[in-house]
Each structure stands twice: as structure tokens, then as C-alpha cells.
Design a protein around this motif. Structure first.
Motif, PDB file in Angstrom:
ATOM      1  N   GLY A  54       0.849  -1.143  -0.160  1.00  0.00           N
ATOM      2  CA  GLY A  54      -0.063   0.004   0.148  1.00  0.00           C
ATOM      3  C   GLY A  54       0.716   1.318  -0.016  1.00  0.00           C
ATOM      4  N   LEU A  55       1.990   1.102   0.765  1.00  0.00           N
ATOM      5  CA  LEU A  55       2.639   2.384   0.697  1.00  0.00           C
ATOM      6  C   LEU A  55       3.448   2.586  -0.367  1.00  0.00           C
ATOM      7  CD1 LEU A  55       4.586   1.951   4.261  1.00  0.00           C
ATOM      8  CD2 LEU A  55       2.932   3.620   3.634  1.00  0.00           C
ATOM      9  N   LEU A  56       3.998   1.649  -0.958  1.00  0.00           N
ATOM     10  CA  LEU A  56       4.399   1.737  -2.417  1.00  0.00           C
ATOM     11  C   LEU A  56       3.405   2.014  -3.418  1.00  0.00           C
ATOM     12  CD1 LEU A  56       6.993   1.579  -4.499  1.00  0.00           C
ATOM     13  CD2 LEU A  56       6.596  -0.975  -4.472  1.00  0.00           C
ATOM     14  N   GLY A  57       2.405   1.754  -3.622  1.00  0.00           N
ATOM     15  CA  GLY A  57       1.393   1.889  -4.422  1.00  0.00           C
ATOM     16  C   GLY A  57       0.937   3.440  -4.234  1.00  0.00           C
ATOM     17  N   LEU A  58       0.848   4.008  -2.913  1.00  0.00           N
ATOM     18  CA  LEU A  58       0.687   5.526  -2.813  1.00  0.00           C
ATOM     19  C   LEU A  58       1.899   6.368  -3.157  1.00  0.00           C
ATOM     20  CD1 LEU A  58      -0.919   5.420   0.975  1.00  0.00           C
ATOM     21  CD2 LEU A  58      -2.047   5.910  -1.371  1.00  0.00           C
ATOM     22  N   PHE A  59       2.996   5.883  -2.961  1.00  0.00           N
ATOM     23  CA  PHE A  59       4.149   6.590  -3.505  1.00  0.00           C
ATOM     24  C   PHE A  59       4.178   6.533  -5.006  1.00  0.00           C
ATOM     25  CE2 PHE A  59       8.474   6.848  -4.541  1.00  0.00           C
ATOM     26  CZ  PHE A  59       8.987   8.246  -3.925  1.00  0.00           C
ATOM     27  N   LEU A  60       3.760   5.555  -5.588  1.00  0.00           N
ATOM     28  CA  LEU A  60       3.750   5.673  -7.109  1.00  0.00           C
ATOM     29  C   LEU A  60       2.842   6.711  -7.728  1.00  0.00           C
ATOM     30  CD1 LEU A  60       4.063   1.652  -7.821  1.00  0.00           C
ATOM     31  CD2 LEU A  60       5.719   3.577  -8.647  1.00  0.00           C
ATOM     32  N   LEU A  61       1.527   6.486  -6.940  1.00  0.00           N
ATOM     33  CA  LEU A  61       0.501   7.699  -7.434  1.00  0.00           C
ATOM     34  C   LEU A  61       1.053   9.088  -7.035  1.00  0.00           C
ATOM     35  CD1 LEU A  61      -2.639   5.976  -5.755  1.00  0.00           C
ATOM     36  CD2 LEU A  61      -1.950   6.007  -8.174  1.00  0.00           C
ATOM     37  N   TYR A  62       1.521   9.027  -5.926  1.00  0.00           N
ATOM     38  CA  TYR A  62       2.173  10.619  -5.474  1.00  0.00           C
ATOM     39  C   TYR A  62       3.029  11.011  -6.467  1.00  0.00           C
ATOM     40  CZ  TYR A  62       3.864  14.583  -2.815  1.00  0.00           C
ATOM     41  OH  TYR A  62       4.386  15.858  -2.241  1.00  0.00           O
ATOM     42  N   ALA A  63       4.145  10.218  -6.847  1.00  0.00           N
ATOM     43  CA  ALA A  63       5.203  10.528  -7.893  1.00  0.00           C
ATOM     44  C   ALA A  63       4.432  10.741  -9.318  1.00  0.00           C
ATOM     45  CB  ALA A  63       6.171   9.187  -7.843  1.00  0.00           C
ATOM     46  N   ALA A  64       3.425  10.416  -9.451  1.00  0.00           N
ATOM     47  CA  ALA A  64       2.921  10.486 -10.849  1.00  0.00           C
ATOM     48  C   ALA A  64       2.471  11.985 -10.895  1.00  0.00           C
ATOM     49  CB  ALA A  64       1.489   9.574 -11.038  1.00  0.00           C
ATOM     50  N   LEU A  65       2.445  12.540  -9.828  1.00  0.00           N
ATOM     51  CA  LEU A  65       1.957  14.092  -9.832  1.00  0.00           C
ATOM     52  C   LEU A  65       3.360  14.901  -9.419  1.00  0.00           C
ATOM     53  CD1 LEU A  65      -1.259  13.798  -7.674  1.00  0.00           C
ATOM     54  CD2 LEU A  65      -1.001  13.996 -10.293  1.00  0.00           C
ATOM     55  N   ARG A  66       4.274  14.319  -9.152  1.00  0.00           N
ATOM     56  CA  ARG A  66       5.871  14.975  -8.826  1.00  0.00           C
ATOM     57  C   ARG A  66       6.794  14.245  -9.653  1.00  0.00           C
ATOM     58  NH1 ARG A  66       3.155  18.802  -6.703  1.00  0.00           N
ATOM     59  NH2 ARG A  66       2.413  18.495  -4.225  1.00  0.00           N
ATOM     60  N   PRO A  67       6.751  14.991 -10.663  1.00  0.00           N
ATOM     61  CA  PRO A  67       7.969  14.291 -11.663  1.00  0.00           C
ATOM     62  C   PRO A  67       9.465  14.300 -10.953  1.00  0.00           C
ATOM     63  CG  PRO A  67       6.808  15.992 -12.952  1.00  0.00           C
ATOM     64  CD  PRO A  67       6.333  16.129 -11.419  1.00  0.00           C
ATOM     65  N   ALA A  68       9.679  15.159 -10.130  1.00  0.00           N
ATOM     66  CA  ALA A  68      11.212  14.864  -9.307  1.00  0.00           C
ATOM     67  C   ALA A  68      11.296  13.770  -8.529  1.00  0.00           C
ATOM     68  CB  ALA A  68      11.264  16.267  -8.375  1.00  0.00           C
ATOM     69  N   LEU A  69      10.016  13.060  -8.237  1.00  0.00           N
ATOM     70  CA  LEU A  69      10.351  11.574  -7.284  1.00  0.00           C
ATOM     71  C   LEU A  69      10.040  10.437  -8.321  1.00  0.00           C
ATOM     72  CD1 LEU A  69       7.695  12.793  -4.481  1.00  0.00           C
ATOM     73  CD2 LEU A  69      10.396  12.544  -4.477  1.00  0.00           C
ATOM     74  N   GLN A  70       9.705  10.869  -9.657  1.00  0.00           N
ATOM     75  CA  GLN A  70       9.392   9.721 -10.655  1.00  0.00           C
ATOM     76  C   GLN A  70      10.687   8.745 -10.716  1.00  0.00           C
ATOM     77  OE1 GLN A  70       7.845  11.412 -14.069  1.00  0.00           O
ATOM     78  NE2 GLN A  70       6.111  11.781 -12.800  1.00  0.00           N
ATOM     79  N   PRO A  71      11.992   9.185 -10.551  1.00  0.00           N
ATOM     80  CA  PRO A  71      12.965   8.010 -10.732  1.00  0.00           C
ATOM     81  C   PRO A  71      13.175   7.117  -9.499  1.00  0.00           C
ATOM     82  CG  PRO A  71      13.993  10.231 -11.492  1.00  0.00           C
ATOM     83  CD  PRO A  71      12.402  10.412 -10.768  1.00  0.00           C
TER      84      PRO A  71
END
Length: 126
Positions: A54-71
Motif C-alpha cells: 500500500g505504501l509503495l502504491g501510494l508513493f507511485l501515485l504521488y510520484a505521478a504528480l511529482r516528476p522529481a520523485l519519478q526516478p
């Protein structure tokens, strides 16, 4: 291109959120994985695993909106799905419920690989 990357991260994030329902208990875990989770220690471990997904899933969703976190999100997602797929491949004979998880992880892997390629192509052009 950023919208496509975000959409792919959202798909991978949703796939990672699916096991989160396992935190609700043994009955839900049995539905997800087709196994009985009667032993209390195994139940604790699997419920904890559900939280981590769940935490990883939420992080992936959050990173979808924050390009700096995408890598880092792409790396985390790729490690997650690749490790599971390698383990499943090395252990043939899993049940039908786990076969569905394998298929979902192949979809997540495809999304993450395409998103990573697009991300690094876009960075190369900038």
C-alpha cells in the motif's frame, strides 16, 4: 509525454494498492492468494506485507504528480515487480490466485518499463 508517464505510474500504483485489502485479515488474504492464513505469525507477516505494498502504491501515485520523485518511484516499482516475477518464475506450480498476481505484475512491469524509457528520453531531450 509527462501525462503518459503519470498515467503509467498511476496504473502501476493501483496494481500495488490491490494487496492492501489484505490488511483486513485472513479472509481477504485467502481471497487474494488462494491460501489459508490460519497461523497467526504468517497472518501478521502477510498483513504487514499488504501495508508495505500500500505504501509503495501510494508513493507511485504521488510520484505521478511529482516528476522529481519519478526516478525513485520507478526504481522501487521495478524492484518490487521484478523480484516477485523472478521468484514466481523460479517456483513453478503456483496456484490460480497467484497466477493472477503474476499477470498483474507483468502489466505493472510493462507500465514501469515504458514510463522509465519515456522519462529518460524526455530528460535526454531537455
Amino acid at each position: 509525454m509527462q501525462k503518459v508517464i503519470s498515467a503509467l505510474l498511476i496504473i502501476a500504483g493501483i496494481i500495488h494498492l490491490l494487496p492492501l485489502s489484505g490488511v483486513l485479515g485472513a479472509e481477504r488474504l485467502t481471497t487474494l492468494y488462494g491460501l489459508a492464513f490460519q497461523e497467526p505469525n504468517l497472518l501478521i507477516l502477510m498483513r504487514s506485507r499488504a501495508v508495505l505494498f500500500g505504501l509503495l502504491g501510494l508513493f507511485l501515485l504521488y510520484a505521478a504528480l511529482r516528476p522529481a520523485l519519478q526516478p525513485i518511484a520507478l526504481l522501487g516499482g521495478l524492484v518490487s515487480v521484478l523480484s516477485f516475477l523472478v521468484l514466481a518464475w523460479s517456483s513453478p506450480g503456483y496456484n490460480e490466485a497467484l497466477r493472477r498476481v503474476v499477470i498483474a505484475d507483468w502489466v505493472a512491469l510493462a507500465c514501469l518499463v515504458v514510463a522509465a524509457l519515456l522519462y529518460f528520453l524526455a530528460r535526454g531531450k531537455a
